[in-house]
Design a protein around this motif. Structure first.
Motif, PDB file in Angstrom:
ATOM      1  N   GLN A  46       0.832  -1.319   0.011  1.00 30.72           N
ATOM      2  CA  GLN A  46      -0.024   0.038   0.217  1.00 30.72           C
ATOM      3  C   GLN A  46       0.781   1.242  -0.102  1.00 30.72           C
ATOM      4  N   ALA A  47       1.825   1.281   0.884  1.00 35.89           N
ATOM      5  CA  ALA A  47       2.846   2.552   0.898  1.00 35.89           C
ATOM      6  C   ALA A  47       3.401   2.798  -0.321  1.00 35.89           C
ATOM      7  N   LYS A  48       3.852   1.751  -0.750  1.00 39.05           N
ATOM      8  CA  LYS A  48       4.709   1.882  -2.170  1.00 39.05           C
ATOM      9  C   LYS A  48       3.755   2.249  -3.549  1.00 39.05           C
ATOM     10  N   LYS A  49       2.655   1.600  -3.310  1.00 35.52           N
ATOM     11  CA  LYS A  49       1.590   2.123  -4.481  1.00 35.52           C
ATOM     12  C   LYS A  49       1.268   3.586  -4.033  1.00 35.52           C
ATOM     13  N   PHE A  50       0.984   3.953  -2.932  1.00 34.82           N
ATOM     14  CA  PHE A  50       0.394   5.270  -2.564  1.00 34.82           C
ATOM     15  C   PHE A  50       1.469   6.517  -3.026  1.00 34.82           C
ATOM     16  N   TYR A  51       2.553   6.130  -2.720  1.00 35.25           N
ATOM     17  CA  TYR A  51       3.754   7.013  -2.991  1.00 35.25           C
ATOM     18  C   TYR A  51       4.636   6.815  -4.329  1.00 35.25           C
ATOM     19  N   GLU A  52       4.043   5.844  -5.099  1.00 31.59           N
ATOM     20  CA  GLU A  52       4.517   5.569  -6.480  1.00 31.59           C
ATOM     21  C   GLU A  52       5.052   6.932  -7.165  1.00 31.59           C
ATOM     22  N   VAL A  53       4.170   8.010  -7.176  1.00 28.89           N
ATOM     23  CA  VAL A  53       4.784   9.218  -7.802  1.00 28.89           C
ATOM     24  C   VAL A  53       6.295   9.533  -7.484  1.00 28.89           C
ATOM     25  N   HIS A  54       6.687   9.182  -6.029  1.00 26.51           N
ATOM     26  CA  HIS A  54       7.966   9.624  -5.759  1.00 26.51           C
ATOM     27  C   HIS A  54       9.080   8.241  -5.725  1.00 26.51           C
ATOM     28  N   ALA A  55       8.469   7.320  -6.697  1.00 30.37           N
ATOM     29  CA  ALA A  55       9.658   6.178  -6.871  1.00 30.37           C
ATOM     30  C   ALA A  55      10.923   6.486  -7.014  1.00 30.37           C
ATOM     31  N   GLU A  56      11.112   7.490  -7.928  1.00 31.11           N
ATOM     32  CA  GLU A  56      12.720   7.684  -8.472  1.00 31.11           C
ATOM     33  C   GLU A  56      13.295   8.579  -7.442  1.00 31.11           C
ATOM     34  N   VAL A  64       8.781   4.724   2.497  1.00 29.64           N
ATOM     35  CA  VAL A  64       8.120   3.286   2.830  1.00 29.64           C
ATOM     36  C   VAL A  64       8.138   2.744   4.025  1.00 29.64           C
ATOM     37  N   ASP A  65       9.355   2.575   4.519  1.00 29.22           N
ATOM     38  CA  ASP A  65       9.767   2.137   5.619  1.00 29.22           C
ATOM     39  C   ASP A  65       9.056   2.999   6.855  1.00 29.22           C
ATOM     40  N   PHE A  66       9.066   4.366   6.669  1.00 26.51           N
ATOM     41  CA  PHE A  66       8.593   5.237   7.666  1.00 26.51           C
ATOM     42  C   PHE A  66       6.848   5.054   7.771  1.00 26.51           C
ATOM     43  N   MET A  67       6.658   4.990   6.675  1.00 27.38           N
ATOM     44  CA  MET A  67       4.895   5.040   6.556  1.00 27.38           C
ATOM     45  C   MET A  67       4.300   3.462   7.065  1.00 27.38           C
ATOM     46  N   THR A  68       5.170   2.696   7.069  1.00 27.40           N
ATOM     47  CA  THR A  68       4.702   1.255   7.557  1.00 27.40           C
ATOM     48  C   THR A  68       5.397   0.938   8.927  1.00 27.40           C
ATOM     49  N   SER A  69       5.835   2.001   9.529  1.00 30.24           N
ATOM     50  CA  SER A  69       6.638   1.705  10.850  1.00 30.24           C
ATOM     51  C   SER A  69       5.709   1.649  12.008  1.00 30.24           C
ATOM     52  N   ASN A 124      -5.977  14.236  -7.239  1.00 31.88           N
ATOM     53  CA  ASN A 124      -5.466  13.534  -6.413  1.00 31.88           C
ATOM     54  C   ASN A 124      -6.250  13.158  -5.180  1.00 31.88           C
ATOM     55  N   ALA A 125      -6.847  13.983  -4.737  1.00 30.62           N
ATOM     56  CA  ALA A 125      -7.686  13.861  -3.424  1.00 30.62           C
ATOM     57  C   ALA A 125      -8.682  12.908  -3.768  1.00 30.62           C
ATOM     58  N   ALA A 126      -9.313  12.680  -5.079  1.00 28.89           N
ATOM     59  CA  ALA A 126     -10.324  11.751  -5.258  1.00 28.89           C
ATOM     60  C   ALA A 126      -9.724  10.292  -5.310  1.00 28.89           C
ATOM     61  N   ASN A 127      -8.326  10.520  -5.872  1.00 25.04           N
ATOM     62  CA  ASN A 127      -7.775   9.050  -6.259  1.00 25.04           C
ATOM     63  C   ASN A 127      -7.490   8.504  -4.859  1.00 25.04           C
ATOM     64  N   GLU A 128      -6.849   9.187  -3.884  1.00 31.92           N
ATOM     65  CA  GLU A 128      -6.453   8.851  -2.642  1.00 31.92           C
ATOM     66  C   GLU A 128      -7.454   8.530  -1.986  1.00 31.92           C
ATOM     67  N   ILE A 129      -8.471   9.354  -1.838  1.00 30.69           N
ATOM     68  CA  ILE A 129      -9.814   9.015  -1.215  1.00 30.69           C
ATOM     69  C   ILE A 129     -10.117   7.510  -1.440  1.00 30.69           C
ATOM     70  N   ASP A 130     -10.364   7.145  -2.906  1.00 31.77           N
ATOM     71  CA  ASP A 130     -10.690   5.771  -3.416  1.00 31.77           C
ATOM     72  C   ASP A 130      -9.882   4.643  -2.904  1.00 31.77           C
ATOM     73  N   PHE A 131      -8.612   5.364  -2.933  1.00 30.64           N
ATOM     74  CA  PHE A 131      -7.488   4.129  -2.492  1.00 30.64           C
ATOM     75  C   PHE A 131      -7.769   3.522  -1.084  1.00 30.64           C
ATOM     76  N   PHE A 132      -8.272   4.460  -0.283  1.00 29.37           N
ATOM     77  CA  PHE A 132      -8.495   3.786   1.000  1.00 29.37           C
ATOM     78  C   PHE A 132      -9.589   3.842   1.544  1.00 29.37           C
ATOM     79  N   PHE A 133     -10.690   4.373   1.109  1.00 25.73           N
ATOM     80  CA  PHE A 133     -12.267   4.347   1.559  1.00 25.73           C
ATOM     81  C   PHE A 133     -13.086   3.744   0.476  1.00 25.73           C
TER      82      PHE A 133
END
Ligand code: CDP
Ligand code: MG
Length: 140
Positions: A46-56, A64-69, A124-133
């Protein structure tokens, strides 16, 4: 100004310090209404997918480690011009640059452990809301 929605995360540094209520109070005092909220443990996927835009970006792995800590609180916030309203009360990404009275200036520990996430656009708000709710978890 239209009433819109945005997506927020109270990050692990804040839940660890028992700041869920304190952060939510600042959101509410900024004119935002919590219309959905749940405490979850984000998976690595989930964390990897959520922050995919920052993958590079160099900080991606650590982020990702922090958000899953630890647990996070994901929320849907509603209010006039919600995306901007939330970004304004969050403050700058780096707490050293954040203005007085913002959540990050008040509570963030570092540029990474900066207490809150907030969507940066309506799309992005609409996409992020859909991702979790699901729709029935949001009660406005
Ligand atoms: O969260 P915000 O939209 O303000 O910033 P971002 O540029 O979208 O970055 C997402 C998150 O990555 C930040 O909130 C920080 O937790 C983290 N980050 C980091 O660890 N180091 C950086 N140099 C920049 C961001
Ligand atoms: Mg961002």
């Amino acid at each position: 100004m239209a009433v819109t929605r945005t997506f927020s995360i109270i990050k692990p540094d804040a839940t660890r310090r028992n700041l869920t209520g304190a952060v939510t109070k600042m959101l509410e005092e900024a004119g935002l209404r919590v219309v959905a909220s749940k405490r979850i443990q984000m998976s690595e996927d989930q964390a990897k997918k959520f922050y995919e835009v920052h993958a590079e970006r160099p900080f991606y792995g650590e982020l990702v480690d922090f958000m899953t800590s630890g647990p996070v609180v994901v929320q849907v916030l509603e209010g006039e011009d919600a995306v901007k309203r939330n970004r304004d009360v969050m403050g700058a990404t780096n707490p050293a640059d954040a203005e007085d009275g913002t959540i990050r200036k008040t509570y963030a520990e570092s540029i990474e452990a900066n207490s809150v996430h907030g969507s940066d656009s309506d799309e992005n708000a609409a996409n992020e809301i859909d991702f979790f709710f699901s729709k029935d978890e949001i009660v406005g």
